[in-house]
Design a protein around this motif. Structure first.
Motif, PDB file in Angstrom:
ATOM      1  N   GLN A  48      -4.451   7.817  -7.265  1.00 53.23           N
ATOM      2  CA  GLN A  48      -4.186   8.927  -6.207  1.00 53.23           C
ATOM      3  C   GLN A  48      -5.161  10.140  -6.367  1.00 53.23           C
ATOM      4  O   GLN A  48      -5.929  10.693  -5.434  1.00 53.23           O
ATOM      5  CB  GLN A  48      -2.986   9.538  -6.511  1.00 53.23           C
ATOM      6  CG  GLN A  48      -2.033   8.648  -5.773  1.00 53.23           C
ATOM      7  CD  GLN A  48      -0.577   8.730  -6.331  1.00 53.23           C
ATOM      8  OE1 GLN A  48      -0.120   9.523  -6.974  1.00 53.23           O
ATOM      9  NE2 GLN A  48       0.384   7.822  -5.639  1.00 53.23           N
ATOM     10  N   MET A 103      -0.946   4.744 -11.108  1.00 59.03           N
ATOM     11  CA  MET A 103      -0.775   5.334  -9.671  1.00 59.03           C
ATOM     12  C   MET A 103      -1.424   6.917  -9.521  1.00 59.03           C
ATOM     13  O   MET A 103      -2.080   7.421  -8.568  1.00 59.03           O
ATOM     14  CB  MET A 103       0.440   5.137  -9.190  1.00 59.03           C
ATOM     15  CG  MET A 103       1.098   4.017  -9.131  1.00 59.03           C
ATOM     16  SD  MET A 103      -0.032   3.014  -7.666  1.00 59.03           S
ATOM     17  CE  MET A 103       0.699   4.038  -6.247  1.00 59.03           C
ATOM     18  N   ARG A 141       0.792  -1.106  -0.094  1.00 62.97           N
ATOM     19  CA  ARG A 141       0.081   0.049   0.033  1.00 62.97           C
ATOM     20  C   ARG A 141       0.989   1.246  -0.020  1.00 62.97           C
ATOM     21  O   ARG A 141       1.821   1.435   0.809  1.00 62.97           O
ATOM     22  CB  ARG A 141      -0.997   0.169   1.050  1.00 62.97           C
ATOM     23  CG  ARG A 141      -1.784   1.166   1.081  1.00 62.97           C
ATOM     24  CD  ARG A 141      -3.146   0.937   1.770  1.00 62.97           C
ATOM     25  NE  ARG A 141      -3.212   0.430   3.218  1.00 62.97           N
ATOM     26  CZ  ARG A 141      -2.800   1.066   4.404  1.00 62.97           C
ATOM     27  NH1 ARG A 141      -2.406   2.616   4.054  1.00 62.97           N
ATOM     28  NH2 ARG A 141      -2.522   0.560   5.534  1.00 62.97           N
ATOM     29  N   ASP A 142       0.403   2.016  -0.846  1.00 63.65           N
ATOM     30  CA  ASP A 142       1.189   3.490  -1.095  1.00 63.65           C
ATOM     31  C   ASP A 142       0.205   4.504  -0.586  1.00 63.65           C
ATOM     32  O   ASP A 142      -0.695   4.871  -1.433  1.00 63.65           O
ATOM     33  CB  ASP A 142       1.473   3.735  -2.330  1.00 63.65           C
ATOM     34  CG  ASP A 142       2.514   4.989  -2.592  1.00 63.65           C
ATOM     35  OD1 ASP A 142       2.291   6.114  -1.655  1.00 63.65           O
ATOM     36  OD2 ASP A 142       2.848   5.378  -3.593  1.00 63.65           O
TER      37      ASP A 142
END
Length: 260
Positions: A197, A193, A10-11
Motif C-alpha cells: 500500500q 500489505m 484485489r484490495d
C-alpha cells in the motif's frame, strides 16, 4: 470445474495472488503452475492493480515442485524430468517480466522452486521462523534456475547452500540480502500489505519504470541501461501523472494518480 490453485483478488490498487494447495504445502503441480501463469497475466493486464502480493495458503509459502507428480511424469523416460521445471521456469520468468512490482510474503517453508518463485519477485517479506533452502543435492536432482541467486546472497554463501542442501532461517536470509523484512509469523501478510500500500501510494507509472530500471541495472551494465532510457522513462515523462505529481507538490496536497 475445480477451484483454481492460485487465486486472484484485489484490495484497492493491491492485487493479492494466493497459492492454494495447503494440503500439499503449496508444492507446485503442473496445474498450479498453469494457474500461477494465468494469475500473473491477469495482474499484468489489470490497470487498477499497481502492485501485487504473492502468498501461500496454509502452513507454507511453497515447498517447491510436487515430487510425487514429477515421478509420475518421468516414468521410464528421464527426459520427462524437464517437463515440470521447464514450466516452472517459464512461470518465474513471467513474474520477473511483469512490468509492475511483486512482493513475496513468505512463511513456514520457502524451499527449492518456492525459493525461486519468491526470488523472482521484487521484494520479500518473511516470517521470523520461515525456513529457506536449496535442497536438490540431497535428493540427487539438478539445481535448475538458481544461477542468479548468488547476486543477492553472495557467491560463497550461495555455493555453500547449494552444496550442503542445509536449510537456513529468516535472520540469515536477511543478513545475506535475500529478504527485505523479517516480522513475526502472524504479521507477514499484514506487513506485505502495508509495504504494498505504501508503494501503491506513489505514482504507478513512476513505480513501474523504476522497477524496470532497477531490474535492468542488476542484469546489465550502465552502457546497456543508457540504451533503454527512453523506453523506460518516456511513459513517465509524457504521461499525465507527472503533471499531477508536480502540481500536488506545489499545492501541498496528496496526488490523485490516474495511471496515465
Amino acid at each position: 470445474m475445480s477451484e483454481p490453485q492460485v487465486t486472484y483478488a484485489r484490495d484497492g490498487h493491491v492485487a493479492v495472488l494466493t497459492m492454494n494447495r495447503p494440503e500439499a504445502m503449496n508444492a507446485m503441480s503442473v496445474a498450479m503452475l498453469t494457474d500461477l501463469t494465468d494469475a500473473v497475466r491477469r495482474y499484468a493486464a489489470d490497470d487498477e492493480a499497481w502492485v501485487a502480493v504473492l502468498r501461500g495458503e496454509g502452513r507454507a509459502f511453497c515447498t517447491g515442485g510436487d515430487l510425487k507428480e514429477a515421478l509420475e511424469l518421468i516414468g521410464d523416460e528421464p527426459e520427462n524430468f524437464y517437463v515440470m521445471p521447464r514450466q516452472g521456469l517459464e512461470a518465474f520468468a513471467l513474474v520477473r517480466a511483469t512490468p509492475k512490482p511483486m512482493i513475496a510474503a513468505v512463511h513456514g517453508y520457502c524451499m527449492a522452486g518456492g525459493l525461486l518463485l519468491a526470488n523472482a519477485c521484487d521484494l520479500i517479506v518473511s516470517g521470523e521462523s520461515c525456513k529457506f533452502g536449496i535442497p536438490e543435492t540431497s535428493v540427487g536432482m539438478p539445481t535448475m534456475g538458481y544461477l542468479d541467486l548468488w547476486k543477492f546472497m553472495g557467491p560463497r554463501v550461495f555455493m555453500e547452500k547449494v552444496l550442503t542442501a542445509e536449510p537456513f532461517g529468516a535472520a540469515e536470509a536477511k543478513a545475506c540480502g535475500l529478504v527485505n523484512r523479517v516480522v513475526a509469523d502472524d504479521q507477514v501478510q499484514a506487513e506485505a500489505m502495508t509495504l504494498a500500500q505504501k508503494i501503491a501510494g506513489n505514482s504507478p507509472r513512476s513505480v513501474a519504470a523504476h522497477t524496470q530500471a532497477v531490474r535492468l541495472s542488476v542484469k546489465y551494465n550502465r552502457e546497456v541501461l543508457e540504451e533503454f532510457q527512453r523506453q523506460i522513462w518516456d511513459p513517465v515523462v509524457f504521461g499525465q501523472d507527472i503533471q499531477e505529481g508536480l502540481s500536488s507538490f506545489r499545492e501541498r496536497r496528496k496526488p490523485q494518480w490516474k495511471n496515465r
